[in-house]
Design a protein around this motif. Structure first.
Motif, PDB file in Angstrom:
ATOM      1  N   PRO A   1     -25.014  40.270 -68.814  1.00 17.29           N
ATOM      2  CA  PRO A   1     -23.840  39.974 -68.020  1.00 17.29           C
ATOM      3  C   PRO A   1     -23.715  41.146 -66.920  1.00 17.29           C
ATOM      4  O   PRO A   1     -24.059  42.404 -67.455  1.00 17.29           O
TER       5      PRO A   1
ATOM      6  N   MET B   1     -26.425  45.505 -70.445  1.00 13.68           N
ATOM      7  CA  MET B   1     -25.815  44.658 -69.495  1.00 13.68           C
ATOM      8  C   MET B   1     -26.768  44.732 -68.036  1.00 13.68           C
ATOM      9  O   MET B   1     -27.481  45.630 -67.935  1.00 13.68           O
TER      10      MET B   1
ATOM     11  N   LEU C   1     -16.823  44.175 -71.475  1.00 12.84           N
ATOM     12  CA  LEU C   1     -17.909  43.416 -72.109  1.00 12.84           C
ATOM     13  C   LEU C   1     -18.157  44.242 -73.468  1.00 12.84           C
ATOM     14  O   LEU C   1     -18.614  43.340 -74.511  1.00 12.84           O
TER      15      LEU C   1
ATOM     16  N   LEU D   1     -18.290  34.193 -69.976  1.00 11.13           N
ATOM     17  CA  LEU D   1     -18.766  35.064 -71.218  1.00 11.13           C
ATOM     18  C   LEU D   1     -18.704  33.984 -72.603  1.00 11.13           C
ATOM     19  O   LEU D   1     -19.604  33.984 -73.489  1.00 11.13           O
TER      20      LEU D   1
ATOM     21  N   CYS E   1     -18.926  38.688 -64.879  1.00 14.88           N
ATOM     22  CA  CYS E   1     -18.808  37.855 -66.014  1.00 14.88           C
ATOM     23  C   CYS E   1     -17.334  37.567 -66.082  1.00 14.88           C
ATOM     24  O   CYS E   1     -16.436  38.495 -66.202  1.00 14.88           O
TER      25      CYS E   1
END
Length: 201
Positions: free
Chosen positions: A103, A122, A114, A91, A86
């Motif tokens: 992601p 994730m 993240l 994003l 990502c």
């Protein structure tokens, strides 16, 4: 997304005519979600066909790597996105789409980054190459609020080890739709593999 099935099939379609029969075979085996990867020229058409003709399954786009791919997949009918990694631009586009997404993250720093943006679910990719079950166990302490869908090297044999972890919501696997079975239009085999996977939890 992580709760729809213990296994999320990661599907590559080379012929758009195979997309609907593959999705129907997965549904017949008890699987209600599919990640159709954007790895072939017919992928978007395949997503569109499944979205229109197999309402029993939640269709997502996998291998999303650019904002344009995310938009095209959403326009085709994808209900969620899965990415191998990502970037900031990607994003931003994923959030802007309003759709759920997983992601990709393969390191503690990627996962923490993240998480700073509010992402708590994730894709752990490539799972086996990045340390597998042992790695996820090791990071569970410092990153207790995160959950993962390990993909990459996950098989029917090692899937139960991943699924036993509290930080794993589901696993992603290509073994449910082997390319030789799809090419041979052996959809009965896909149903059997799906049934076996659906019974993992």
């Amino acid at each position: 997304m992580l709760e729809l099935s213990p296994v999320m099939p990661v599907v590559v379609v080379d012929d758009v005519a195979d997309a609907v029969p593959v999705a129907e075979a997965l549904v017949a085996g008890g699987i209600r979600v599919i990640e159709l990867t954007l790895r072939t020229p017919v992928a978007l058409a395949a997503i569109e066909a499944v979205a229109a003709q197999v309402p029993e399954i939640v269709i997502g786009a996998g291998t999303v790597t650019t904002p344009d791919e995310a938009k095209q997949a959403a326009d085709a009918g994808a209900k969620f996105f899965v990415t191998p990694g990502c970037t900031d631009r990607l994003l931003e586009a994923l959030f802007a789409s309003g759709l759920p997404f997983l992601p990709g993250a393969a390191s503690v720093s990627e996962a923490m980054r993240l998480a700073e943006h509010g992402v708590t679910a994730m894709k752990f990719f490539p799972a086996e190459a990045s340390g597998g079950v042992a790695y996820l166990k090791a990071i569970a302490g410092p990153l207790p609020g995160l959950r993962f869908c390990p993909t990459g090297g996950v098989t029917i044999k090692n899937a139960p080890e991943y699924l036993a972890l509290s930080t794993v919501g589901c696993v992603g696997g290509t073994w449910l739709t082997p390319r030789d079975a799809v090419a041979a239009k052996d959809f009965g085999r896909i149903t059997e593999l799906a049934r076996e996977a659906a019974a993992l939890r």
